[in-house]
Design a protein around this motif. Structure first.
Motif, mmCIF file in Angstrom:
data_model
loop_
_atom_site.group_PDB
_atom_site.id
_atom_site.type_symbol
_atom_site.label_atom_id
_atom_site.label_comp_id
_atom_site.label_asym_id
_atom_site.label_seq_id
_atom_site.Cartn_x
_atom_site.Cartn_y
_atom_site.Cartn_z
ATOM 1 N N TYR A 305 0.873 -1.179 0.000
ATOM 2 C CA TYR A 305 0.000 0.000 0.000
ATOM 3 C C TYR A 305 0.906 1.224 0.000
ATOM 4 O O TYR A 305 1.487 1.603 1.021
ATOM 5 C CB TYR A 305 -0.916 0.012 1.223
ATOM 6 C CG TYR A 305 -1.834 1.209 1.269
ATOM 7 C CD1 TYR A 305 -2.945 1.283 0.436
ATOM 8 C CD2 TYR A 305 -1.583 2.268 2.126
ATOM 9 C CE1 TYR A 305 -3.778 2.383 0.455
ATOM 10 C CE2 TYR A 305 -2.414 3.376 2.160
ATOM 11 C CZ TYR A 305 -3.511 3.424 1.317
ATOM 12 O OH TYR A 305 -4.329 4.523 1.337
ATOM 13 N N GLU A 307 1.665 5.153 -0.471
ATOM 14 C CA GLU A 307 1.080 6.487 -0.418
ATOM 15 C C GLU A 307 2.141 7.445 0.096
ATOM 16 O O GLU A 307 2.606 7.336 1.236
ATOM 17 C CB GLU A 307 -0.150 6.528 0.488
ATOM 18 C CG GLU A 307 -0.837 7.871 0.466
ATOM 19 C CD GLU A 307 -2.150 7.861 1.237
ATOM 20 O OE1 GLU A 307 -2.760 8.923 1.349
ATOM 21 O OE2 GLU A 307 -2.547 6.792 1.736
ATOM 22 N N ARG A 326 0.348 4.090 -8.381
ATOM 23 C CA ARG A 326 -1.099 3.834 -8.233
ATOM 24 C C ARG A 326 -1.722 3.427 -9.563
ATOM 25 O O ARG A 326 -2.600 2.560 -9.607
ATOM 26 C CB ARG A 326 -1.784 5.085 -7.685
ATOM 27 C CG ARG A 326 -1.386 5.418 -6.254
ATOM 28 C CD ARG A 326 -2.061 6.681 -5.783
ATOM 29 N NE ARG A 326 -1.548 7.098 -4.491
ATOM 30 C CZ ARG A 326 -1.796 8.278 -3.932
ATOM 31 N NH1 ARG A 326 -2.540 9.163 -4.577
ATOM 32 N NH2 ARG A 326 -1.300 8.591 -2.753
ATOM 33 N N GLN A 329 -0.859 -0.214 -10.220
ATOM 34 C CA GLN A 329 -1.665 -1.126 -9.397
ATOM 35 C C GLN A 329 -3.113 -1.174 -9.875
ATOM 36 O O GLN A 329 -3.739 -2.241 -9.888
ATOM 37 C CB GLN A 329 -1.605 -0.691 -7.933
ATOM 38 C CG GLN A 329 -0.243 -0.903 -7.297
ATOM 39 C CD GLN A 329 -0.282 -0.728 -5.793
ATOM 40 O OE1 GLN A 329 -1.344 -0.678 -5.173
ATOM 41 N NE2 GLN A 329 0.887 -0.627 -5.188
ATOM 42 N N ARG A 345 -3.273 -5.979 -0.711
ATOM 43 C CA ARG A 345 -2.230 -5.011 -0.370
ATOM 44 C C ARG A 345 -1.832 -5.175 1.089
ATOM 45 O O ARG A 345 -2.669 -5.499 1.937
ATOM 46 C CB ARG A 345 -2.710 -3.571 -0.619
ATOM 47 C CG ARG A 345 -2.907 -3.250 -2.095
ATOM 48 C CD ARG A 345 -3.434 -1.841 -2.301
ATOM 49 N NE ARG A 345 -3.542 -1.512 -3.716
ATOM 50 C CZ ARG A 345 -4.573 -1.799 -4.479
ATOM 51 N NH1 ARG A 345 -5.614 -2.437 -3.960
ATOM 52 N NH2 ARG A 345 -4.595 -1.468 -5.757
ATOM 53 N N CYS A 347 0.935 -3.538 4.365
ATOM 54 C CA CYS A 347 1.633 -2.338 4.831
ATOM 55 C C CYS A 347 3.065 -2.337 4.290
ATOM 56 O O CYS A 347 3.775 -3.344 4.342
ATOM 57 C CB CYS A 347 1.635 -2.292 6.354
ATOM 58 S SG CYS A 347 2.496 -0.853 7.029
#
Length: 441
Positions: A305, A307, A326, A329, A345, A347
Motif C-alpha cells: 500500500y 502512499e 497507483r 496497481q 495489499r 503495509c
C-alpha cells in the motif's frame, strides 16, 4: 462480479463534421443546464429518477400530447431523440451535483469558496446503435455516424483505424460492445467501445494459494516472486523496461535544456509528450506483471500500500513525481480480475529496510542502490528481498486471521515476531509455517 473494459478506436482523417456535431451537443447541454437550474425546485419534488427525467423532457420537447415550456426544439431543430435524452441526462446530473455541493457548503459555515454551476462543459455525445451508429457491412474498418453538417443531421461514412479494429476482432470478437462514446485525445477523435464481462473470482484457502508478490520500484520497475503459503519460492522475475525509461529521461533532459533558454511556458507540448511516454511505461509494467502471474497460475497478486504524503525533496524528486505506482496497481487490478485473480495489499513499512532472512536492517550500497548489505555481510538485491517480505506478510495475515484467539496466542508465543505486522519478514513466515505443521501433526 462485473468488469467493464473499454478501448478507443481512432477515426481516420477525412471530411466529416465531427466538430460541428460536438459544438451543437455541448450547446444543447449548456442550454439545458441553465433551464433546469431555473426550475430545479419543481423537479426536485418529483419522486423517482425516471419520473423526474420524463418531466424534464416534457419541459423542453413538444409532442402531440405535450406543449413544451421552453424553446429547445426551435433552438436545436431535428436533433435526434437519443442525443436529446443524453443531453438531458447530462444537464440534470450537473445541476443535481451543483445543488448538493451548494447545500454542503452552506452547512460548513461557508469557509471555502462557493460552488459554481458550470454551463460551459466538455460533454461528449454517445452514438447509440442503429439510430446514431451503424456498422458498415461491406468494410471491416468502417462505420456510419449520424452527424450535424450545419443544416441537418445526416449519415456519414467514416473510416476506422485498421490496427485498432484488428485488436478488437482478436480480443473481443463475439462479445457485445456498448454504444460508442466520442472522445478527443491529442487532437484526434476516437470512438470508445465498452465491454462488460461477468467474472467469478477464485476462492481458495490461504494454505493452498499461490501468490505473486510485487515490489514496485524506481530503479527496477517491478520485482515479482511466486510463493506458496509455507514460504516455498516457485519463481522470481525482474521486470525493467530500460529503453522506454532511457527515452523518457532523454526527453526530460531536452526539456531541462529548453527551459533554461526559453522558460517553462513554451515547453507544454514537450511535457505532454513526456507524460504520454510515462503513461505507456506504466501500461507495459502492469501488463508484464499480470502476464507473469498468469503464467505461473497465481491466485492473488500482492502489492504494497504505497502512499507518499507531504512535499517530496531530494535528488530523486523528479523520479518520484513520475512514478506511476497507483496507476500500475489500478491497471494490474483490472487485468487480474479479468483473469479471475484477486488483488491484495499489505503495509509497506520496513519491507525494504529489513532483510528477508531475519538478520535485521540492511545498508544500501552507495554505488548500486539496488543492492544492499545484510548484517551478516551478505550482499543481496534489495528489491528481491522486499518482494519476499511482501509475500510473507500477506501469508502471515491470512494464516492467523481465521484462527481462534487461543490458538493464535499460542502461535504468537512461539513466533513473537508475527505479533507486529510491520516488522514481519520472510524468515518469520517459515517459522510460523513450521509451528503450524507441528500442531497439525
Amino acid at each position: 462480479m462485473k468488469i467493464i473494459s473499454s478501448y478507443g478506436v481512432e477515426l481516420r482523417k477525412q471530411n466529416i463534421p465531427i466538430r460541428q456535431t460536438l459544438d451543437v451537443y455541448r450547446a444543447a447541454v449548456s442550454y439545458l443546464t441553465e433551464v433546469y437550474a431555473q426550475v430545479w425546485e419543481e423537479l426536485e419534488r418529483i419522486p423517482g429518477t425516471k419520473k423526474r427525467f420524463n418531466e424534464a423532457e416534457h419541459l423542453i420537447h413538444t409532442t402531440k400530447k405535450n406543449q413544451a415550456r421552453f424553446d429547445f426544439d426551435i433552438r436545436f431543430p431535428k436533433m435526434p431523440s437519443y442525443l436529446r435524452r443524453a443531453s438531458i441526462q447530462n444537464a440534470l446530473g450537473s445541476v443535481s451535483s451543483y445543488k448538493t455541493r451548494l447545500g454542503l457548503w452552506e452547512k460548513t459555515d461557508r469557509l471555502e469558496g462557493k460552488p459554481r454551476l458550470v454551463y460551459e462543459n466538455h460533454a461528449m455525445p454517445v452514438f447509440y446503435r442503429d439510430v446514431m451508429y451503424r456498422e458498415d457491412e461491406g468494410g471491416k474498418d468502417a462505420a456510419y455516424l449520424k452527424l450535424y453538417d450545419g443544416h441537418d443531421w445526416k449519415w456519414f461514412h467514416v473510416r476506422l483505424s485498421h490496427t485498432d479494429m484488428e485488436y478488437l476482432r482478436k480480443n473481443w470478437s463475439g462479445k457485445k460492445a456498448s454504444a460508442p462514446t466520442l472522445e478527443k485525445r491529442h487532437r484526434k477523435y476516437f470512438l470508445r467501445f465498452s465491454y462488460t464481462e461477468d467474472v467469478i473470482l477464485a476462492k481458495i484457502p490461504a494454505k493452498e494459494q499461490i501468490i505473486c508478490s510485487v515490489d514496485l520500484g524506481i530503479n527496477t520497475d517491478a520485482v515479482c516472486t511466486i510463493m506458496r503459503s509455507d514460504g516455498t519460492v516457485l519463481g522470481r522475475k525482474f521486470i525493467n523496461f530500460h529503453s522506454e525509461k532511457d527515452r523518457m529521461y532523454r526527453v526530460l533532459g531536452r526539456i531541462r535544456r529548453f527551459q533554461r533558454e526559453h522558460g517553462s511556458v513554451q515547453a507544454k507540448s514537450r511535457w505532454a509528450y513526456a507524460k504520454r511516454l510515462n503513461i505507456e511505461l506504466g501500461r507495459k509494467i502492469a501488463g508484464a506483471v499480470t502476464k507473469y502471474a498468469k503464467e505461473n497460475h497465481a491466485d492473488i497478486i500482492v502489492f504494497e500500500y504505497l502512499e507518499i504524503k507531504g512535499k517530496i525533496s531530494g535528488k530523486k524528486k523528479q523520479k518520484l513525481h513520475l512514478w506511476r505506482k497507483r496507476d500500475i496497481q489500478k491497471r494490474c487490478e483490472h487485468q487480474a480480475h479479468r483473469n479471475r485473480m484477486r488483488i491484495s495489499r499489505i503495509c509497506a513499512w520496513n519491507t525494504s529496510r529489513l532483510a528477508y532472512d531475519g538478520t535485521g536492517t540492511v545498508i544500501r550500497d552507495p554505488g548500486n542502490h539496488s543492492l544492499c548489505v545484510f548484517q551478516t555481510g551478505k550482499r543481496y538485491n534489495c528489491d528481491l528481498s522486499a518482494s519476499y517480505n511482501i509475500g510473507a506478510r500477506y501469508f502471515i495475515r491470512e494464516l492467523l486471521k481465521p484462527l481462534p484467539v487461543t490458538e493464535r496466542s499460542l502461535l504468537e508465543a512461539k513466533v513473537p515476531a508475527v505479533k507486529r505486522r510491520t516488522s514481519c519478514v520472510y524468515a518469520d513466515l517459515r517459522k510460523l509455517s513450521s509451528e503450524m505443521n507441528l500442531r497439525a501433526a
